[in-house]
Write a protein that holds these residues in place. Structure first.
Motif, PDB file in Angstrom:
ATOM      1  N   PHE A  46      53.058  -5.610 -31.060  1.00 57.90           N
ATOM      2  CA  PHE A  46      54.514  -5.483 -30.645  1.00 57.90           C
ATOM      3  C   PHE A  46      54.826  -6.462 -29.860  1.00 57.90           C
ATOM      4  O   PHE A  46      54.198  -6.808 -28.792  1.00 57.90           O
ATOM      5  CB  PHE A  46      54.878  -4.122 -30.075  1.00 57.90           C
ATOM      6  CG  PHE A  46      54.775  -3.177 -31.197  1.00 57.90           C
ATOM      7  CD1 PHE A  46      54.947  -3.192 -32.616  1.00 57.90           C
ATOM      8  CD2 PHE A  46      54.528  -1.750 -30.733  1.00 57.90           C
ATOM      9  CE1 PHE A  46      54.789  -2.047 -33.275  1.00 57.90           C
ATOM     10  CE2 PHE A  46      54.541  -0.685 -31.753  1.00 57.90           C
ATOM     11  CZ  PHE A  46      54.554  -0.899 -33.037  1.00 57.90           C
ATOM     12  N   VAL A  47      55.940  -7.346 -30.170  1.00 61.25           N
ATOM     13  CA  VAL A  47      56.225  -8.354 -29.398  1.00 61.25           C
ATOM     14  C   VAL A  47      57.680  -8.286 -29.154  1.00 61.25           C
ATOM     15  O   VAL A  47      58.337  -7.504 -30.015  1.00 61.25           O
ATOM     16  CB  VAL A  47      55.884  -9.957 -29.631  1.00 61.25           C
ATOM     17  CG1 VAL A  47      54.419 -10.019 -29.914  1.00 61.25           C
ATOM     18  CG2 VAL A  47      56.673 -10.158 -30.968  1.00 61.25           C
ATOM     19  N   GLY A  48      58.319  -8.880 -28.179  1.00 62.60           N
ATOM     20  CA  GLY A  48      59.846  -8.912 -27.953  1.00 62.60           C
ATOM     21  C   GLY A  48      60.189  -9.284 -26.652  1.00 62.60           C
ATOM     22  O   GLY A  48      59.200  -9.250 -25.634  1.00 62.60           O
ATOM     23  N   ARG A  49      61.291  -9.534 -26.287  1.00 63.50           N
ATOM     24  CA  ARG A  49      61.813  -9.713 -24.955  1.00 63.50           C
ATOM     25  C   ARG A  49      61.502  -8.535 -23.902  1.00 63.50           C
ATOM     26  O   ARG A  49      61.300  -7.230 -24.711  1.00 63.50           O
ATOM     27  CB  ARG A  49      63.178 -10.001 -25.139  1.00 63.50           C
ATOM     28  CG  ARG A  49      64.036 -11.254 -25.493  1.00 63.50           C
ATOM     29  CD  ARG A  49      65.294 -11.427 -25.398  1.00 63.50           C
ATOM     30  NE  ARG A  49      66.204 -10.653 -26.166  1.00 63.50           N
ATOM     31  CZ  ARG A  49      67.358 -10.323 -25.901  1.00 63.50           C
ATOM     32  NH1 ARG A  49      67.966 -10.584 -24.779  1.00 63.50           N
ATOM     33  NH2 ARG A  49      67.974  -9.362 -26.877  1.00 63.50           N
ATOM     34  N   PRO A  50      61.559  -8.823 -22.934  1.00 61.56           N
ATOM     35  CA  PRO A  50      61.385  -7.620 -22.044  1.00 61.56           C
ATOM     36  C   PRO A  50      62.448  -6.708 -22.106  1.00 61.56           C
ATOM     37  O   PRO A  50      63.554  -6.844 -22.499  1.00 61.56           O
ATOM     38  CB  PRO A  50      61.421  -8.194 -20.514  1.00 61.56           C
ATOM     39  CG  PRO A  50      60.960  -9.646 -20.655  1.00 61.56           C
ATOM     40  CD  PRO A  50      61.411 -10.067 -21.945  1.00 61.56           C
ATOM     41  N   ASN A  51      62.101  -5.203 -22.172  1.00 54.86           N
ATOM     42  CA  ASN A  51      62.950  -4.257 -22.377  1.00 54.86           C
ATOM     43  C   ASN A  51      63.587  -4.266 -23.784  1.00 54.86           C
ATOM     44  O   ASN A  51      64.522  -3.427 -24.139  1.00 54.86           O
ATOM     45  CB  ASN A  51      64.217  -4.387 -21.438  1.00 54.86           C
ATOM     46  CG  ASN A  51      64.747  -2.817 -21.268  1.00 54.86           C
ATOM     47  OD1 ASN A  51      64.311  -1.798 -21.427  1.00 54.86           O
ATOM     48  ND2 ASN A  51      65.960  -2.875 -21.055  1.00 54.86           N
ATOM     49  N   ALA A  52      62.537  -4.408 -25.083  1.00 56.45           N
ATOM     50  CA  ALA A  52      62.913  -4.220 -26.127  1.00 56.45           C
ATOM     51  C   ALA A  52      62.474  -3.150 -27.003  1.00 56.45           C
ATOM     52  O   ALA A  52      62.922  -2.811 -27.915  1.00 56.45           O
ATOM     53  CB  ALA A  52      62.434  -5.568 -27.064  1.00 56.45           C
ATOM     54  N   ASP A 103      50.322  -3.272 -27.520  1.00 55.81           N
ATOM     55  CA  ASP A 103      51.684  -3.381 -26.828  1.00 55.81           C
ATOM     56  C   ASP A 103      51.448  -4.538 -25.701  1.00 55.81           C
ATOM     57  O   ASP A 103      50.710  -4.379 -24.649  1.00 55.81           O
ATOM     58  CB  ASP A 103      52.070  -2.109 -26.187  1.00 55.81           C
ATOM     59  CG  ASP A 103      53.371  -2.458 -25.278  1.00 55.81           C
ATOM     60  OD1 ASP A 103      54.050  -3.078 -25.694  1.00 55.81           O
ATOM     61  OD2 ASP A 103      53.419  -1.503 -24.253  1.00 55.81           O
ATOM     62  N   THR A 104      51.949  -5.759 -25.833  1.00 53.13           N
ATOM     63  CA  THR A 104      51.741  -6.849 -24.990  1.00 53.13           C
ATOM     64  C   THR A 104      52.734  -7.243 -23.976  1.00 53.13           C
ATOM     65  O   THR A 104      53.941  -6.340 -24.239  1.00 53.13           O
ATOM     66  CB  THR A 104      51.748  -8.169 -25.686  1.00 53.13           C
ATOM     67  OG1 THR A 104      52.867  -8.389 -26.489  1.00 53.13           O
ATOM     68  CG2 THR A 104      50.447  -8.344 -26.627  1.00 53.13           C
ATOM     69  N   PRO A 105      52.604  -7.660 -22.789  1.00 48.66           N
ATOM     70  CA  PRO A 105      53.641  -8.023 -22.095  1.00 48.66           C
ATOM     71  C   PRO A 105      54.715  -8.676 -22.765  1.00 48.66           C
ATOM     72  O   PRO A 105      54.568  -9.435 -23.844  1.00 48.66           O
ATOM     73  CB  PRO A 105      53.206  -8.727 -20.950  1.00 48.66           C
ATOM     74  CG  PRO A 105      51.710  -8.326 -20.939  1.00 48.66           C
ATOM     75  CD  PRO A 105      51.422  -8.170 -22.437  1.00 48.66           C
ATOM     76  N   GLY A 106      56.264  -8.673 -22.204  1.00 51.49           N
ATOM     77  CA  GLY A 106      57.106  -9.636 -22.928  1.00 51.49           C
ATOM     78  C   GLY A 106      56.935 -11.186 -22.575  1.00 51.49           C
ATOM     79  O   GLY A 106      56.658 -11.375 -21.541  1.00 51.49           O
ATOM     80  N   LEU A 107      57.005 -11.815 -23.438  1.00 47.07           N
ATOM     81  CA  LEU A 107      57.097 -13.451 -23.394  1.00 47.07           C
ATOM     82  C   LEU A 107      58.329 -13.807 -22.450  1.00 47.07           C
ATOM     83  O   LEU A 107      59.481 -13.327 -22.752  1.00 47.07           O
ATOM     84  CB  LEU A 107      56.902 -14.053 -24.436  1.00 47.07           C
ATOM     85  CG  LEU A 107      56.752 -15.518 -24.483  1.00 47.07           C
ATOM     86  CD1 LEU A 107      55.171 -15.708 -24.258  1.00 47.07           C
ATOM     87  CD2 LEU A 107      57.111 -16.207 -25.817  1.00 47.07           C
ATOM     88  N   GLN A 130      71.470  -4.783 -28.573  1.00 43.41           N
ATOM     89  CA  GLN A 130      71.607  -6.399 -27.772  1.00 43.41           C
ATOM     90  C   GLN A 130      71.980  -7.186 -29.211  1.00 43.41           C
ATOM     91  O   GLN A 130      71.238  -7.076 -30.105  1.00 43.41           O
ATOM     92  CB  GLN A 130      70.517  -6.266 -26.830  1.00 43.41           C
ATOM     93  CG  GLN A 130      70.216  -5.656 -25.891  1.00 43.41           C
ATOM     94  CD  GLN A 130      68.787  -5.738 -25.037  1.00 43.41           C
ATOM     95  OE1 GLN A 130      68.569  -6.899 -25.027  1.00 43.41           O
ATOM     96  NE2 GLN A 130      68.285  -4.855 -24.512  1.00 43.41           N
ATOM     97  N   ARG A 131      72.574  -8.150 -28.819  1.00 43.90           N
ATOM     98  CA  ARG A 131      72.635  -9.351 -29.759  1.00 43.90           C
ATOM     99  C   ARG A 131      71.516 -10.244 -29.660  1.00 43.90           C
ATOM    100  O   ARG A 131      71.029 -10.261 -28.454  1.00 43.90           O
ATOM    101  CB  ARG A 131      73.717 -10.080 -29.245  1.00 43.90           C
ATOM    102  CG  ARG A 131      75.359  -9.450 -29.061  1.00 43.90           C
ATOM    103  CD  ARG A 131      75.780  -8.997 -30.559  1.00 43.90           C
ATOM    104  NE  ARG A 131      77.206  -8.410 -30.613  1.00 43.90           N
ATOM    105  CZ  ARG A 131      77.575  -7.988 -31.510  1.00 43.90           C
ATOM    106  NH1 ARG A 131      77.325  -8.033 -32.674  1.00 43.90           N
ATOM    107  NH2 ARG A 131      78.910  -7.246 -31.557  1.00 43.90           N
TER     108      ARG A 131
END
Length: 320
Positions: free
Chosen positions: A25-31, A74-78, A111-112
């Motif tokens: 799972f990847v995504g912005r922080p708080n995704a 579950d990785t840290p957010g890039l 979120q947009r």
């Protein structure tokens, strides 16, 4: 992904249709990555917070079924790194991408889709070995049907804009459980035929000490000032069952330290007359006891390691 060395453990469920593999799972922080991981596993293994950069370790969640085994990463957010810790977390994310079967991009429906999301997907498009890509519209419970449709169309448009192809675009709410089970079916169906990597009664390969440390950090993240969460780390110094307790009254003793970067931050964590520290201890103790199934005595201290996020010696000591 490296074989954990337990192929075939826990039984002989594997057959010609048995599937297994790794999904990141990847995504912005708080995704919503950590919350979704917990929902799919059915156990709390990853801490969730409204603060960015909450996840600092790669967490494996293990879902075992008669037809396969799905291992969630579950990785840290890039993010744009400001410290040596940030650089190491980003390296961890990219190393993980190269080793998994499927990458699922979490794009919250409330979120947009912005430059940060486009940057992330563009990084995936440039991978030399690109895993199968899935888009997950998370937090669907927070938006109307009309807003969700707009969001899904925007996700689809990223294919032409960034030169990628989504194998699936999947809306889900980890909070309400809506479509969580169906998402598990879809992800498992995308994995190759393979062995059972872990015993079927395991739900994570995180050491208990790490799970405990993360639950303590989650408790201290609640209600603190915006600048503080990035400066907090937790070390479990000692964890053992108390001796000479009757079998029907076990007690787990945990001695842990919360590490901050400045004396002023230490004061924030402790609070007026130690009130904040007591609240953190109570919240963490309940969570740990629930996870491990045993009453817990938790002894918490606060240490200052000046600018630990920028000091290689401290980062190594803290396991980063």
């Amino acid at each position: 992904m490296n074989d954990p060395g337990t192929t075939g453990a826990g039984g002989t469920a594997e057959g010609k249709d048995y599937r297994s593999g790794f999904v990141c799972f990847v995504g912005r922080p708080n995704a919503g990555k950590s919350t979704l991981t917990n929902a799919l596993v059915g156990q709390k293994i990853a801490i969730a917070s409204d603060k960015p950069q909450t996840t600092r370790h790669v967490v494996r969640g293990i879902i075992s079924r008669p037809d396969g085994q799905l291992i969630l990463i579950d990785t840290p957010g890039l993010h744009k790194p400001r410290t040596l810790l940030g650089e190491r977390l980003n390296d961890l994310v990219r190393d993980t991408w190269s080793e998994v079967d499927v990458i699922a991009v979490c794009l919250p429906a409330n979120q947009r889709i912005g430059p940060g999301d486009s940057y992330l997907v563009e990084q995936l498009a440039h991978l030399r070995r690109r895993p199968t890509l899935v888009a997950i519209a998370t937090k669907t419970d927070l938006v109307s049907g009309e807003r969700l449709r707009e969001h899904l169309l925007k996700i689809q448009s990223l294919e032409a804009e960034l030169g990628i192809t989504w194998a699936h675009i999947f809306p889900v709410s980890a909070l309400t459980g809506d479509a969580v089970e169906a998402l598990g079916d879809v992800l498992l169906g995308m994995l190759p035929q393979g062995p059972m990597y872990y015993p079927d009664d395991e739900f994570t390969d995180e050491p208990e000490e790490q799970l405990v440390a993360e639950l303590i950090r989650e408790a201290v993240l609640e209600g603190v000032r915006d600048e503080l969460p990035h400066s907090i780390a937790v070390i479990v110094e000692e964890m053992s069952m108390r001796a000479d307790r009757p079998e029907d009254r076990p007690l787990l003793d945990i001695y842990a330290s919360m590490v901050v970067e400045r004396d002023s931050q230490k004061g924030i964590v402790i609070g007026h007359k130690g009130e904040r520290l007591r609240d953190v201890g109570t919240a963490a103790r309940h969570q740990i006891s629930h996870l491990l199934g045993v009453p817990v005595h938790l002894d918490l201290k606060v240490k200052v390691m000046k600018d630990w996020q920028r000091d290689p010696k401290y980062l190594n000591r803290l396991g980063f």
